[in-house]
Design a protein around this motif. Structure first.
Motif, PDB file in Angstrom:
ATOM      1  N   SER A   1      -1.901 -20.159  -4.479  1.00  0.00           N
ATOM      2  CA  SER A   1      -2.337 -19.248  -3.429  1.00  0.00           C
ATOM      3  C   SER A   1      -1.515 -17.968  -3.483  1.00  0.00           C
ATOM      4  O   SER A   1      -0.304 -17.997  -3.659  1.00  0.00           O
ATOM      5  N   GLN A   2      -2.175 -16.853  -3.327  1.00  0.00           N
ATOM      6  CA  GLN A   2      -1.513 -15.557  -3.339  1.00  0.00           C
ATOM      7  C   GLN A   2      -1.521 -14.894  -1.960  1.00  0.00           C
ATOM      8  O   GLN A   2      -1.016 -13.784  -1.816  1.00  0.00           O
ATOM      9  N   VAL A   3      -2.084 -15.534  -0.953  1.00  0.00           N
ATOM     10  CA  VAL A   3      -2.216 -14.935   0.375  1.00  0.00           C
ATOM     11  C   VAL A   3      -0.853 -14.892   1.069  1.00  0.00           C
ATOM     12  O   VAL A   3      -0.130 -15.882   1.105  1.00  0.00           O
ATOM     13  N   LYS A   4      -0.526 -13.720   1.604  1.00  0.00           N
ATOM     14  CA  LYS A   4       0.726 -13.517   2.340  1.00  0.00           C
ATOM     15  C   LYS A   4       0.396 -12.907   3.695  1.00  0.00           C
ATOM     16  O   LYS A   4      -0.684 -12.375   3.910  1.00  0.00           O
ATOM     17  N   VAL A   5       1.355 -12.968   4.623  1.00  0.00           N
ATOM     18  CA  VAL A   5       1.161 -12.402   5.958  1.00  0.00           C
ATOM     19  C   VAL A   5       2.433 -11.681   6.380  1.00  0.00           C
ATOM     20  O   VAL A   5       3.540 -12.082   6.013  1.00  0.00           O
ATOM     21  N   CYS A   6       2.254 -10.596   7.143  1.00  0.00           N
ATOM     22  CA  CYS A   6       3.376  -9.803   7.622  1.00  0.00           C
ATOM     23  C   CYS A   6       2.993  -9.191   8.971  1.00  0.00           C
ATOM     24  O   CYS A   6       1.812  -9.191   9.335  1.00  0.00           O
ATOM     25  N   GLY A   7       3.935  -8.637   9.663  1.00  0.00           N
ATOM     26  CA  GLY A   7       3.644  -7.927  10.898  1.00  0.00           C
ATOM     27  C   GLY A   7       2.820  -6.687  10.601  1.00  0.00           C
ATOM     28  O   GLY A   7       3.041  -6.006   9.595  1.00  0.00           O
ATOM     29  N   SER A   8       1.858  -6.383  11.458  1.00  0.00           N
ATOM     30  CA  SER A   8       0.923  -5.283  11.208  1.00  0.00           C
ATOM     31  C   SER A   8       1.581  -3.901  11.230  1.00  0.00           C
ATOM     32  O   SER A   8       0.976  -2.935  10.794  1.00  0.00           O
ATOM     33  N   GLY A   9       2.805  -3.794  11.691  1.00  0.00           N
ATOM     34  CA  GLY A   9       3.506  -2.517  11.691  1.00  0.00           C
ATOM     35  C   GLY A   9       4.127  -2.169  10.348  1.00  0.00           C
ATOM     36  O   GLY A   9       4.658  -1.080  10.176  1.00  0.00           O
ATOM     37  N   ASN A  10       4.052  -3.089   9.399  1.00  0.00           N
ATOM     38  CA  ASN A  10       4.647  -2.883   8.080  1.00  0.00           C
ATOM     39  C   ASN A  10       3.653  -2.287   7.096  1.00  0.00           C
ATOM     40  O   ASN A  10       2.466  -2.555   7.176  1.00  0.00           O
ATOM     41  N   ASN A  11       4.153  -1.524   6.138  1.00  0.00           N
ATOM     42  CA  ASN A  11       3.325  -1.075   5.018  1.00  0.00           C
ATOM     43  C   ASN A  11       3.159  -2.236   4.047  1.00  0.00           C
ATOM     44  O   ASN A  11       4.091  -3.033   3.858  1.00  0.00           O
ATOM     45  N   VAL A  12       1.992  -2.304   3.419  1.00  0.00           N
ATOM     46  CA  VAL A  12       1.735  -3.274   2.364  1.00  0.00           C
ATOM     47  C   VAL A  12       1.471  -2.450   1.112  1.00  0.00           C
ATOM     48  O   VAL A  12       0.555  -1.619   1.100  1.00  0.00           O
ATOM     49  N   VAL A  13       2.277  -2.665   0.060  1.00  0.00           N
ATOM     50  CA  VAL A  13       2.284  -1.764  -1.093  1.00  0.00           C
ATOM     51  C   VAL A  13       1.910  -2.506  -2.375  1.00  0.00           C
ATOM     52  O   VAL A  13       2.617  -3.429  -2.795  1.00  0.00           O
ATOM     53  N   PHE A  14       0.797  -2.099  -2.978  1.00  0.00           N
ATOM     54  CA  PHE A  14       0.391  -2.579  -4.293  1.00  0.00           C
ATOM     55  C   PHE A  14       0.949  -1.602  -5.327  1.00  0.00           C
ATOM     56  O   PHE A  14       0.751  -0.388  -5.195  1.00  0.00           O
ATOM     57  N   THR A  15       1.636  -2.122  -6.345  1.00  0.00           N
ATOM     58  CA  THR A  15       2.166  -1.273  -7.408  1.00  0.00           C
ATOM     59  C   THR A  15       1.648  -1.763  -8.741  1.00  0.00           C
ATOM     60  O   THR A  15       1.846  -2.924  -9.102  1.00  0.00           O
ATOM     61  N   ALA A  16       0.974  -0.872  -9.478  1.00  0.00           N
ATOM     62  CA  ALA A  16       0.515  -1.163 -10.828  1.00  0.00           C
ATOM     63  C   ALA A  16       1.558  -0.668 -11.820  1.00  0.00           C
ATOM     64  O   ALA A  16       2.107   0.423 -11.659  1.00  0.00           O
ATOM     65  N   CYS A  17       1.839  -1.482 -12.840  1.00  0.00           N
ATOM     66  CA  CYS A  17       2.853  -1.178 -13.859  1.00  0.00           C
ATOM     67  C   CYS A  17       4.227  -1.073 -13.203  1.00  0.00           C
ATOM     68  O   CYS A  17       5.007  -0.152 -13.464  1.00  0.00           O
TER      69      CYS A  17
END
Length: 149
Positions: free
Chosen positions: A132-148
């Motif tokens: 499973s790759q699903v994660k959870v965090c507080g909605s006030g946080n940034n969620v950052v996808f980084t390629a390479c």
């Protein structure tokens, strides 16, 4: 009455204090993305070293947002390999995930999704490592996808 007004102001402040979904391109070539919920947003070009950002938001039609990333300009419509960085805003929480459709456009490249001290999704080879790759965090946080990464 004053307590009610103060409570409403506090609720409004907590609802408006949401983070961002951020996409960073540390690759040497551009890629293209669309923010997809109940409708499809405009194509965005993310140049090498560039960043795309949108405020985390809830989509009433689909329930969530999928940021779909391809290496070709018309990739969303041509069936090109697509990286999917998805999130769902659920009140005080944001749930996020990483997946692919039609192939793995970043195979051989390190991919991450991070959010402060919350769970990290790490694809060291640009392919789904299993589980499973699903994660959870507080909605006030940034969620950052980084390629390479």
């Amino acid at each position: 009455m004053r307590f009610f007004v103060v409570s409403l102001l506090g609720l409004a402040a907590s609802v408006s204090a949401v983070g961002n979904a951020v996409v960073k391109n540390k690759c040497t070539t551009p890629f293209y993305l669309w923010s997809v919920g109940g409708s499809i947003g405009n194509r965005q070009t993310v140049a090498p070293g560039g960043t795309y950002s949108e405020a985390l938001h809830y989509d009433a039609k689909s329930g969530g947002i999928a940021i779909k990333i391809t290496k070709t300009q018309d990739g969303l419509y041509s069936g090109a390999p697509t990286q999917v960085f998805a999130y769902t805003l659920d009140g005080a929480s944001v749930w996020y995930d990483l997946s692919t459709v039609f192939g793995e456009p970043f195979s051989g490249s390190h991919l991450t999704v991070t959010s402060n001290s919350c769970g990290t999704i790490d694809w060291p080879k640009g392919t789904h490592p299993g589980g499973s790759q699903v994660k959870v965090c507080g909605s006030g946080n940034n969620v950052v996808f980084t390629a390479c990464a």
